[in-house]
Scaffold this motif. Structure first.
Motif, short mmCIF file in Angstrom:
data_model
loop_
_atom_site.label_atom_id
_atom_site.label_comp_id
_atom_site.label_asym_id
_atom_site.label_seq_id
_atom_site.Cartn_x
_atom_site.Cartn_y
_atom_site.Cartn_z
N MET A 1 0.86 -1.20 0.00
CA MET A 1 0.00 0.00 0.00
C MET A 1 0.89 1.25 0.00
SD MET A 1 -2.99 -1.34 -0.03
CE MET A 1 -4.18 -0.13 0.53
N PHE A 2 0.59 2.14 -0.95
CA PHE A 2 1.42 3.32 -1.10
C PHE A 2 1.37 4.23 0.13
CE2 PHE A 2 0.80 2.17 -5.58
CZ PHE A 2 2.10 2.24 -6.02
N ARG A 3 0.24 4.26 0.81
CA ARG A 3 0.13 5.13 1.98
C ARG A 3 1.10 4.70 3.08
NH1 ARG A 3 -4.74 4.10 3.19
NH2 ARG A 3 -5.72 5.68 1.87
N LYS A 4 1.17 3.40 3.33
CA LYS A 4 2.06 2.91 4.38
C LYS A 4 3.54 3.11 3.99
CE LYS A 4 0.74 -0.74 6.43
NZ LYS A 4 0.37 -2.15 6.72
N GLN A 5 3.86 2.82 2.73
CA GLN A 5 5.24 3.00 2.29
C GLN A 5 5.67 4.47 2.38
OE1 GLN A 5 5.46 1.40 -1.64
NE2 GLN A 5 5.06 -0.72 -1.01
N LEU A 6 4.79 5.33 1.95
CA LEU A 6 5.11 6.75 2.01
C LEU A 6 5.28 7.22 3.46
CD1 LEU A 6 5.48 9.38 0.42
CD2 LEU A 6 3.01 9.74 0.58
N SER A 7 4.48 6.70 4.37
CA SER A 7 4.59 7.09 5.79
C SER A 7 5.94 6.67 6.35
CB SER A 7 3.46 6.46 6.59
OG SER A 7 2.20 6.90 6.12
N TRP A 8 6.38 5.42 6.03
CA TRP A 8 7.67 4.96 6.54
C TRP A 8 8.82 5.79 5.99
CZ3 TRP A 8 8.38 2.31 10.67
CH2 TRP A 8 7.44 1.38 11.09
N VAL A 9 8.75 6.12 4.72
CA VAL A 9 9.82 6.93 4.12
C VAL A 9 9.87 8.32 4.75
CG1 VAL A 9 10.58 8.05 1.98
CG2 VAL A 9 9.87 5.67 1.95
N LEU A 10 8.72 8.91 4.96
CA LEU A 10 8.69 10.24 5.58
C LEU A 10 9.22 10.21 7.01
CD1 LEU A 10 5.28 11.64 4.25
CD2 LEU A 10 7.58 12.25 3.51
N LEU A 11 8.87 9.15 7.76
CA LEU A 11 9.39 9.02 9.12
C LEU A 11 10.91 8.87 9.10
CD1 LEU A 11 6.74 6.68 10.80
CD2 LEU A 11 7.17 9.10 11.29
N PHE A 12 11.43 8.09 8.16
CA PHE A 12 12.87 7.89 8.07
C PHE A 12 13.57 9.21 7.73
CE2 PHE A 12 16.70 6.77 5.62
CZ PHE A 12 17.40 6.09 6.60
N LEU A 13 13.03 9.97 6.79
CA LEU A 13 13.62 11.27 6.44
C LEU A 13 13.55 12.24 7.62
CD1 LEU A 13 12.29 11.77 2.79
CD2 LEU A 13 14.60 11.17 3.51
N ALA A 14 12.45 12.19 8.36
CA ALA A 14 12.34 13.07 9.53
C ALA A 14 13.40 12.71 10.57
CB ALA A 14 10.94 12.96 10.13
N ALA A 15 13.64 11.39 10.76
CA ALA A 15 14.68 10.98 11.72
C ALA A 15 16.05 11.45 11.26
CB ALA A 15 14.65 9.46 11.88
N CYS A 16 16.31 11.37 9.95
CA CYS A 16 17.60 11.85 9.43
C CYS A 16 17.76 13.35 9.66
CB CYS A 16 17.70 11.53 7.94
SG CYS A 16 17.86 9.76 7.58
N ILE A 17 16.68 14.09 9.49
CA ILE A 17 16.75 15.54 9.72
C ILE A 17 17.01 15.85 11.18
CG2 ILE A 17 15.39 17.67 9.65
CD1 ILE A 17 14.01 16.56 7.14
N VAL A 18 16.37 15.07 12.09
CA VAL A 18 16.60 15.28 13.53
C VAL A 18 18.06 14.98 13.87
CG1 VAL A 18 16.03 14.43 15.82
CG2 VAL A 18 14.22 14.86 14.16
N LEU A 19 18.59 13.87 13.32
CA LEU A 19 20.00 13.55 13.57
C LEU A 19 20.92 14.64 13.03
CD1 LEU A 19 20.08 9.71 12.79
CD2 LEU A 19 20.21 10.84 15.03
N GLN A 20 20.57 15.18 11.89
CA GLN A 20 21.38 16.27 11.34
C GLN A 20 21.33 17.51 12.24
OE1 GLN A 20 20.16 17.56 7.45
NE2 GLN A 20 22.11 18.52 7.00
#
Length: 545
Positions: A1-20
């Motif tokens: 499901m595209f909604r779930k995949q997109l949510s995981w990718v956005l969460l991962f990018l948000a975590a990368c931004i927090v680490l940055q």
């Protein structure tokens, strides 16, 4: 499901931004720490250089004083105070450097620094006592003796050679300063590469996610767009070929079901439309002609009733006002009754002329007014209009302020009765839309330009006109929002009729209202009429407008 995949990718990018962000905070703190260390090392080095220079200045002062070449005691005290302050600052900087861990030789550098500061501190105290007792050498004592004494005080302290001690301190602190600068440069380089690496990593991750979703979404989105385009063109038999289990397939199934329902309703509607079209065509022409005739008749009726109600109201009110004022109170002398009756007769004559105009308009379905052009002294129409308007103003407790217009000073080419009607319309409007106990001011003046013009202003203290409505006040049957709130009755014909009368006399009429800046501050009506510039024949000339 595209909604779930997109949510995981956005969460991962948000975590990368927090680490940055966390890395940025750490990098900033480290850079700030290195900058502080470099500044302290530079300040310590500069302190030792300044202490050496101040000591040389003090030695020069003592030499000058001994040989009798001057030497101000205030300068001596200033130099000693400067040395004490420099030593105090160096002691504070040394403690700060120790707390920041700037010693790279297991404490040897800090020990040498503290020992140097201690020896120099004792030397400064000794110098203070010795310099305070310096006197000028007598002529019979060799200068060499005084110089040797000074050298012993300035160059030796606790068995240490001060010049060597200060030189070693300067060399040591310069090395420490260079070391801290190199450490700061290395830290900035590490931070720069850290930032570049993190930015590239985040960009690559975002690019990878973009490429993945772009490829995954291209086909279903293209199919949906193609299907929507064909349905918009009316091709209801088209179906979208998406049979998966994702969100786009659900949308495709809904659109296919909708297209099937629309196709069925379209077929039914087409059959019904063909049946109704023939009936509609038969009756449309008859209804169109009947409706057009009724609209024309209704428009003429509305215009006629509006003109009659507006044009008859003002003279009738003036007649009633004259009669009530005359009958008010006790008995009056005969001349007063005669004057009142004469005014009523004049108003009745004007009323009859208005009725004739309205009947003519009704018979011809045209807005025509009869104008007789002849020389008119404007003071008479103005006096008549003021006399009639005073009755309505008295009922509303409104004062009309108008300077007297001397007879024979203002002459125009026009119709005296129509000019009286025009001025009465302007005064009537000003009185009706003024607040109780207000004032209506009439001003007039002659211009010196050519051709000469008369400018007459009617200024009230009433409700005013909003700026967005000023361009509509001369439209037939238009009444502004404030006018409807202030006075529900009214046809919106007063100003259009006044405009027509002004144009028939070759003038112009404008409105100015401060209400476009401050509400409820009144309206100013400006009337401009051309004045006579040469004698004319008194033969009346009749015109239509």
């Amino acid at each position: 499901m595209f909604r779930k995949q997109l949510s995981w990718v956005l969460l991962f990018l948000a975590a990368c931004i927090v680490l940055q962000g966390v890395g940025a905070v750490f990098a900033l703190r480290e850079a700030e720490r290195q900058v502080v260390r470099g500044r302290i090392a530079s300040d310590i080095h500069q302190g030792f250089v300044q202490l050496s220079a101040t000591k040389q200045h003090l030695r020069a002062w003592v030499t000058q004083h001994k040989i009798g070449a001057g030497g101000n005691p205030a300068a001596r005290e200033a130099l000693l105070n400067e040395m004490h302050q420099t030593l105090a600052d160096l002691a504070n900087l040394a403690r700060t450097a120790s707390s920041l861990g700037m010693d790279r030789s297991d404490g040897e550098e800090q020990t040498a620094r503290q020992e140097a500061l201690h020896v120099l501190g004792q030397n400064v105290k000794t110098l203070g006592d010795a310099v305070g007792q310096v006197k000028t050498l007598p002529a019979d004592i060799p200068a060499r003796l005084g110089w040797d004494t000074l050298s012993e005080v300035f160059e030796k302290s606790e068995g240490r050679d001060l010049r060597e001690l200060i030189g070693q301190s300067i060399v040591r602190e310069r090395a420490a300063m260079l070391r801290e600068r190199q450490a700061a440069d290395a830290t900035l380089a590490r931070i720069r590469w850290l930032w570049v690496g993190m930015a590239l990593s985040l960009a690559l991750l975002a690019l990878g996610a973009t490429v993945y979703f772009a490829r995954a979404l291209r086909r279903p989105i293209d199919e949906l767009a193609r299907g929507a385009h064909k349905l918009r063109q009316g091709r209801l038999q088209h179906r979208i070929p998406l049979n998966g289990q994702d969100e786009f397939s659900d949308v495709a199934r809904s659109m296919n079901a909708m297209a099937a329902a629309l196709e069925m309703h379209s077929q039914q509607e087409t059959e019904q439309r063909h049946r109704l079209e023939s009936e509609v065509r038969e009756r449309t022409s008859a209804l169109h002609e009947a409706n057009k005739s009724l609209q024309q008749t209704d428009t003429r009726r509305r215009q006629l009733l509006a003109d009659i109600s507006h044009e008859l109201r003002t003279p009738t009110t003036a007649i009633r006002g004259e009669a009530e004022i005359t009958l008010r109170g006790g008995e009056r002398p005969s001349p007063e009754y005669r004057e009142a009756l004469q005014r009523i007769v004049a108003i009745s004559r004007q009323l009859g002329s208005v009725i004739d105009d309205l009947l003519a308009m009704a018979r011809s379905d045209m807005e025509t007014l009869s104008i007789v052009h002849q020389t008119v002294d404007l003071s008479e129409p103005l006096a008549d209009a003021l006399s009639q308007a005073s009755a309505l103003a008295g009922e509303r407790s409104i004062h009309i302020d108008c300077p007297v217009m001397p007879k024979g000073t203002v002459k125009v080419m026009g119709d005296g009765q129509r000019l009286s009607q025009l001025l009465l319309l302007l005064l009537d409007n000003a009185v009706r839309y003024s607040h109780s106990n207000g004032t209506v001011t009439v001003r007039w003046e002659r211009s010196t330009d050519f051709p000469p013009m008369l400018m007459l202003q009617v200024i009230d203290q009433g409700i005013g006109i909003p700026a967005e409505e000023l361009h509509q006040v001369f439209d037939r049957h238009f009444r502004g929002s404030l006018a409807r709130l202030h006075r529900a009755a009214g046809s919106g014909l007063g100003l259009p009729i006044a405009k027509a009368l002004v144009l028939a006399h070759g003038g112009n009429l404008t409105l100015q209202s401060p209400a476009d800046e401050i509400r409820n501050t009144g309206t100013c009506v400006v009337l401009n009429l051309p004045l006579l510039t040469r004698p004319v024949l008194e033969t009346p000339q009749k015109a239509q407008t």
